[in-house]
Design a protein around this motif. Sequence first.
Motif, PDB file in Angstrom:
ATOM      1  N   ILE A 157       0.787  -1.232   0.103  1.00  0.00           N
ATOM      2  CA  ILE A 157      -0.004  -0.096   0.089  1.00  0.00           C
ATOM      3  C   ILE A 157       0.866   1.415  -0.004  1.00  0.00           C
ATOM      4  N   HIS A 158       1.920   1.074   0.822  1.00  0.00           N
ATOM      5  CA  HIS A 158       2.880   2.435   0.894  1.00  0.00           C
ATOM      6  C   HIS A 158       3.488   2.482  -0.450  1.00  0.00           C
ATOM      7  N   CYS A 159       3.958   1.579  -1.072  1.00  0.00           N
ATOM      8  CA  CYS A 159       4.559   1.610  -2.312  1.00  0.00           C
ATOM      9  C   CYS A 159       3.486   2.325  -3.490  1.00  0.00           C
ATOM     10  N   TYR A 164       1.037   4.050  -3.137  1.00  0.00           N
ATOM     11  CA  TYR A 164       0.670   5.519  -2.799  1.00  0.00           C
ATOM     12  C   TYR A 164       2.075   6.380  -2.867  1.00  0.00           C
ATOM     13  N   CYS A 165       3.154   6.173  -3.091  1.00  0.00           N
ATOM     14  CA  CYS A 165       4.219   6.887  -3.124  1.00  0.00           C
ATOM     15  C   CYS A 165       4.873   6.695  -4.239  1.00  0.00           C
ATOM     16  N   ASN A 166       5.002   5.750  -4.945  1.00  0.00           N
ATOM     17  CA  ASN A 166       5.885   5.639  -6.017  1.00  0.00           C
ATOM     18  C   ASN A 166       4.995   5.448  -7.335  1.00  0.00           C
ATOM     19  N   LEU A 191       1.720  10.701  -1.564  1.00  0.00           N
ATOM     20  CA  LEU A 191       1.180  11.122  -0.232  1.00  0.00           C
ATOM     21  C   LEU A 191       2.273  11.816   0.737  1.00  0.00           C
ATOM     22  N   HIS A 192       3.595  12.032   0.032  1.00  0.00           N
ATOM     23  CA  HIS A 192       4.403  12.546   0.956  1.00  0.00           C
ATOM     24  C   HIS A 192       4.811  14.112   0.290  1.00  0.00           C
ATOM     25  N   GLY A 193       5.610  14.697   1.237  1.00  0.00           N
ATOM     26  CA  GLY A 193       5.931  16.125   0.742  1.00  0.00           C
ATOM     27  C   GLY A 193       4.811  17.151   0.677  1.00  0.00           C
ATOM     28  N   TRP A 223      -2.522  10.644   5.861  1.00  0.00           N
ATOM     29  CA  TRP A 223      -2.437   9.440   5.135  1.00  0.00           C
ATOM     30  C   TRP A 223      -2.211   8.367   5.959  1.00  0.00           C
ATOM     31  N   HIS A 224      -0.612   8.698   6.693  1.00  0.00           N
ATOM     32  CA  HIS A 224      -0.099   7.824   7.441  1.00  0.00           C
ATOM     33  C   HIS A 224      -0.904   7.329   8.717  1.00  0.00           C
ATOM     34  N   ARG A 225      -1.637   8.351   9.256  1.00  0.00           N
ATOM     35  CA  ARG A 225      -2.351   7.876  10.512  1.00  0.00           C
ATOM     36  C   ARG A 225      -3.380   6.881  10.093  1.00  0.00           C
ATOM     37  N   LEU A 259      12.296  15.474   9.606  1.00  0.00           N
ATOM     38  CA  LEU A 259      12.964  14.667  10.809  1.00  0.00           C
ATOM     39  C   LEU A 259      12.599  13.017  10.540  1.00  0.00           C
ATOM     40  N   HIS A 260      11.374  12.686  10.078  1.00  0.00           N
ATOM     41  CA  HIS A 260      11.025  11.341   9.874  1.00  0.00           C
ATOM     42  C   HIS A 260      11.885  10.679   9.059  1.00  0.00           C
ATOM     43  N   ALA A 261      12.554  11.356   8.021  1.00  0.00           N
ATOM     44  CA  ALA A 261      13.365  10.623   7.005  1.00  0.00           C
ATOM     45  C   ALA A 261      14.661  10.226   7.457  1.00  0.00           C
ATOM     46  N   PRO A 312      15.271   8.200  10.943  1.00  0.00           N
ATOM     47  CA  PRO A 312      15.250   6.967  11.081  1.00  0.00           C
ATOM     48  C   PRO A 312      15.021   6.052   9.976  1.00  0.00           C
ATOM     49  N   HIS A 313      14.255   6.566   9.027  1.00  0.00           N
ATOM     50  CA  HIS A 313      14.337   5.644   7.540  1.00  0.00           C
ATOM     51  C   HIS A 313      15.595   5.479   7.027  1.00  0.00           C
ATOM     52  N   ARG A 314      16.616   6.355   6.891  1.00  0.00           N
ATOM     53  CA  ARG A 314      17.857   6.254   6.570  1.00  0.00           C
ATOM     54  C   ARG A 314      18.648   5.539   7.407  1.00  0.00           C
ATOM     55  N   ASN A 365      13.955   3.268   1.327  1.00  0.00           N
ATOM     56  CA  ASN A 365      13.405   3.522  -0.003  1.00  0.00           C
ATOM     57  C   ASN A 365      12.067   3.392   0.105  1.00  0.00           C
ATOM     58  N   PHE A 366      11.157   4.342  -0.385  1.00  0.00           N
ATOM     59  CA  PHE A 366       9.585   4.397   0.132  1.00  0.00           C
ATOM     60  C   PHE A 366       9.215   2.969  -0.707  1.00  0.00           C
ATOM     61  N   HIS A 367       9.574   2.547  -1.749  1.00  0.00           N
ATOM     62  CA  HIS A 367       9.019   1.426  -2.233  1.00  0.00           C
ATOM     63  C   HIS A 367       9.089   0.226  -1.404  1.00  0.00           C
ATOM     64  N   ILE A 421       9.676  -2.120  11.467  1.00  0.00           N
ATOM     65  CA  ILE A 421      10.265  -0.813  12.482  1.00  0.00           C
ATOM     66  C   ILE A 421       9.343   0.077  11.775  1.00  0.00           C
ATOM     67  N   PHE A 422       8.946   0.129  10.493  1.00  0.00           N
ATOM     68  CA  PHE A 422       8.526   1.286   9.900  1.00  0.00           C
ATOM     69  C   PHE A 422       7.283   1.578  10.686  1.00  0.00           C
ATOM     70  N   TYR A 423       6.336   0.487  11.252  1.00  0.00           N
ATOM     71  CA  TYR A 423       5.127   1.192  11.800  1.00  0.00           C
ATOM     72  C   TYR A 423       5.327   1.539  13.270  1.00  0.00           C
ATOM     73  N   HIS A 477       7.858   3.373  13.817  1.00  0.00           N
ATOM     74  CA  HIS A 477       8.663   4.780  13.800  1.00  0.00           C
ATOM     75  C   HIS A 477       7.547   5.479  13.327  1.00  0.00           C
ATOM     76  N   HIS A 478       6.565   5.259  12.576  1.00  0.00           N
ATOM     77  CA  HIS A 478       5.449   5.949  12.183  1.00  0.00           C
ATOM     78  C   HIS A 478       4.374   6.404  13.332  1.00  0.00           C
ATOM     79  N   ALA A 479       4.272   5.489  14.068  1.00  0.00           N
ATOM     80  CA  ALA A 479       3.618   5.633  15.272  1.00  0.00           C
ATOM     81  C   ALA A 479       4.192   6.692  16.284  1.00  0.00           C
TER      82      ALA A 479
HETATM   83 CU1  C2O Z   1       5.388   6.927   3.797  1.00  0.00          CU
HETATM   84 CU2  C2O Z   1       8.069   7.285   6.542  1.00  0.00          CU
HETATM   85  O1  C2O Z   1       6.799   7.280   4.995  1.00  0.00           O
END
Ligand code: C2O
Length: 587
Positions: A171-173, A175-177, A192-194, A201-203, A326-328, A330-332, A346-348, A355-357, A359-361
């Motif tokens: 789903i993330h891919c 909506y983002c790629n 859905l980013h930027g 959307w992430h909520r 800032l959220h980028a 922990p992704h990196r 990579n958003f894909h 850990i993504f979830y 992090h987003h929480a």
């Molecule tokens: Cu939709 Cu942390 O990315």
Amino acid sequence: MSLSFLATTSPTLTNSSSFDLRPSSSKAQVSIRRQISCTSSKPKDQNENVANDLIDRRNVLIGLGGVCGATATFGNMAVGAPIQPPDLSTCRLANDLQLTNRVDCCPPYGSTPVTITDFKLPDASEPMRIRRSVEALETDPKYLAKFREAITKMRALPADDPWNFMQQAQIHCAYCNDAYSQVGFPAVNLQLHGSWHFGPWHRYYLYFWERILGKLIGDPSFAIPYWNYDQPSGMRFPSIYRDPFSSQNSLFNCNRNPDHMASLMSYRYAFGDPNPLPEEEEAVILANQKQLHDIFAENLFNPENFLGQPLSEGQVRNGPGALENLHAIPHRWASQVYRPYWDMGNFHTAARDPIFYAHHAQIDRLWSLYKDQRGTTTPEFDQPDWLESSYIFYDENRNVVRCKVKDCLSTSALKYTYQTEDRAWLNIRRTYFNKKRAAPRSAAQDEMVAVSEFGTTPRVLDTTIRALVPRPKVSRTKDEKEEESEVIFIDDFTFDSSDTAGFEVYIARPEEGLVSADLGEFAGSFVHIPHSHGQSDQKNILHIGITYLLEDIQAEASEQLVVSLVPRSGVVTIAGISIERVSRQVV
Ligand code: C2O
């Protein structure tokens, strides 16, 4: 140990600390087209679809004809309508330019007509789900076991079940790629980013993920944990996700950076940076918390700078807020260092790592904390283009639902909440400056250099750019500051969005056109995670509030500031720098 406090929090041009702050473009670049390290220790299911969803670009060009050419975008024009959910029947292969491949991220439902119903808030009688920190789970083995069991069950579902772990990640891919165009705007990708869509959307995405997990284990009060990296003890990779020794750990993922599994995360991490040394850790923790403090304090009444810039139908994303930048990090930090930055980088592929979830929480929690700090339940934006925008999700009752932004603005109405934790960082400013004042300065830091204005010609940010920037008004009163924030505008910068990119911004007070070689105080950063559309002409904006920072550096009376931009990754071209006054939103 004589650690210079400044060495970690404010790199100088003559930096000699152990932190390597050179732009990453000057570091040895290693480009590995495809690196999949998940072989021997790989728990089942996790990356199986990686190979399957890579489809050779040549086939796509043959099979899709004109679709590949349809990714050009308009500039942002004032269209003035909320974005609509995608037309599921038009889902196409997504882009991953890091792989020079197209990938299939389309949902298993959607190819045949589906009934879409409007999202309804959960019943008020439902139990409140209480999201706790990942650290709290460490000491609650029963709860931890339940969480792991839920993820195990999600991974074990048939591959084409919309609840399946991999389907959820896709789903993330999608909506983002670029798997969808905006309805009515075939040349504009749904993204859905930027922009101001990042938060809502992430909520929703997490909301359904949590409820599906709860269903799978028959627990209507089940709540997902958040990664509490606002706390010093939470600034490392959470141990419950790490333990690779048993295939029982459904939270494990092998596509992570092994060098970061035990080290301290700096909020200024860029690919290739070494880990902080033990004697640097205290300063890094303090700098992290001060950064978070500023993101809240400077943007409390300018929500577009916190949550992201407005984006209406037909427009292209151009401005992540401070929270998204800032959220980028922990992704990196969690991801592999090399292209294509599997998984979190990579958003894909990001949502393939559990850990993504968490992090987003945490990001969602910071948003709700921001709302608390504003002291109001009024939405951050009152424009219908935000409130009436909608997305589509597959819910915990196996329905496809259309969700409007306005329905996700109260977490308690969504029947979840965050367990309260220490929030000392909200008041970290004094500690930070006391510590900083007490730190010895080197002669190099005090050496004075001349700086001129930026000019009107765009410049590639391949080395630090320092520019003298005039302020619109000096010596502002308290009342004036309560009406208008002072904001650095870095508008219309460009970069290749399919790769990583980023820079940091520092401010200093000049004296008669001269400024210390020290960059001064960190003000903010732009951090980009690679995803899709490789247009390098898309114009982006970064707006950084500095109202209180000016007091901190005693620059309120200065007519000019020196703004320094430090390249951190990728190739960014800067068009200009200015300082503006921006009305604060009265709540
Ligand atoms: Cu939709 Cu942390 O990315």
